[in-house]
Design a protein around this motif. Structure first.
Motif, PDB file in Angstrom:
ATOM      1  N   THR A 157      -6.494  -4.473   2.208  1.00  0.00           N
ATOM      2  CA  THR A 157      -5.216  -5.195   2.178  1.00  0.00           C
ATOM      3  C   THR A 157      -4.864  -5.739   3.559  1.00  0.00           C
ATOM      4  N   ASN A 216      -5.402   5.590  -0.531  1.00  0.00           N
ATOM      5  CA  ASN A 216      -6.804   5.212  -0.411  1.00  0.00           C
ATOM      6  C   ASN A 216      -7.008   4.366   0.845  1.00  0.00           C
ATOM      7  N   THR A 232       0.811  -1.232   0.000  1.00  0.00           N
ATOM      8  CA  THR A 232       0.000   0.000   0.000  1.00  0.00           C
ATOM      9  C   THR A 232       0.840   1.275   0.000  1.00  0.00           C
ATOM     10  N   THR A 249      -0.300   4.041  -2.462  1.00  0.00           N
ATOM     11  CA  THR A 249      -1.684   4.501  -2.451  1.00  0.00           C
ATOM     12  C   THR A 249      -2.026   5.185  -1.121  1.00  0.00           C
ATOM     13  N   ASN A 287      -9.595   2.792   1.912  1.00  0.00           N
ATOM     14  CA  ASN A 287     -10.323   1.546   1.662  1.00  0.00           C
ATOM     15  C   ASN A 287      -9.390   0.444   1.170  1.00  0.00           C
ATOM     16  N   THR A 288      -8.451   0.831   0.301  1.00  0.00           N
ATOM     17  CA  THR A 288      -7.469  -0.133  -0.212  1.00  0.00           C
ATOM     18  C   THR A 288      -6.563  -0.629   0.904  1.00  0.00           C
TER      19      THR A 288
END
Length: 197
Positions: A144, A137, A132, A135, A139-140
């Protein structure tokens, strides 16, 4: 089902009652500090591949020691007394392990198991950070984290379930082999040192 040795409640009376628990407390703190330092300094800076290898090793150790803890807790004390009288190799140490089953089970399942779980978590955090890192984000990152944590937990539980069944069914043989191994390694070295002294 193996016949388990009955615990002598009188042996836990008085000041000896919590002696082993206190020793485990001290050992757990020392080992947790040591491995906690390793997890925060080394594992967090590793790449995905190395972290994954470390997680596999920690899961293996976690399952192995849990397997030994279950085996010694369910081993038949009387069988080892019989094997000792017959002079079977490994029975002497196996009998000692059976006499201290609660201690070995606590060390294997609680101390080593919890430390390995902590190290797996640190390795998982390293993998999550690597995946990650590009990113922002939330939510991501959350997804993860859930997936990686779920994989580590499910793999550990799966292999523990398989090994526990084996540990319960073949507890005497497992502890006999462990006794034979210890008899020819650690205890042999101790006997050699005592003879030289």
């Amino acid at each position: 089902m193996q016949k388990n040795r009955k615990v002598n409640i009188e042996s836990f009376s008085g000041s000896k009652k919590y002696r082993w628990a206190i020793k485990m407390f001290v050992i757990a703190i020392c080992m947790s500090l040591f491995f906690g330092f390793i997890s925060q300094t080394l594992l967090t800076s590793m790449g995905i591949i190395i972290a994954s290898i470390c997680i596999i090793i920690f899961i293996f150790l976690n399952v192995l020691f849990d397997w030994l803890g279950i085996a010694v807790a369910s081993a038949d004390y009387d069988v080892f007394e019989k094997w000792q009288s017959e002079g079977i190799k490994g029975a002497n140490i196996g009998l000692i392990l059976c006499k201290n089953s609660e201690k070995m089970c606590s060390f294997c399942a609680d101390v080593v198991g919890d430390i390995c779980s902590t190290l797996c978590g640190a390795g998982g955090a390293c993998i999550i950070t690597s995946i990650t890192s590009s990113t922002l984000n939330n939510n991501t990152i959350t997804l993860t984290t859930i997936i990686v944590s779920a994989i580590i937990a499910s793999v550990t539980i799966f292999f523990k379930a398989i090994m526990k069944e084996m540990a319960l069914k073949k507890s005497n043989k497992i502890i006999l082999k462990l006794g034979f191994l210890l008899e020819n390694t650690i205890y042999r070295e101790k006997r050699t040192k005592n003879k030289n002294n």
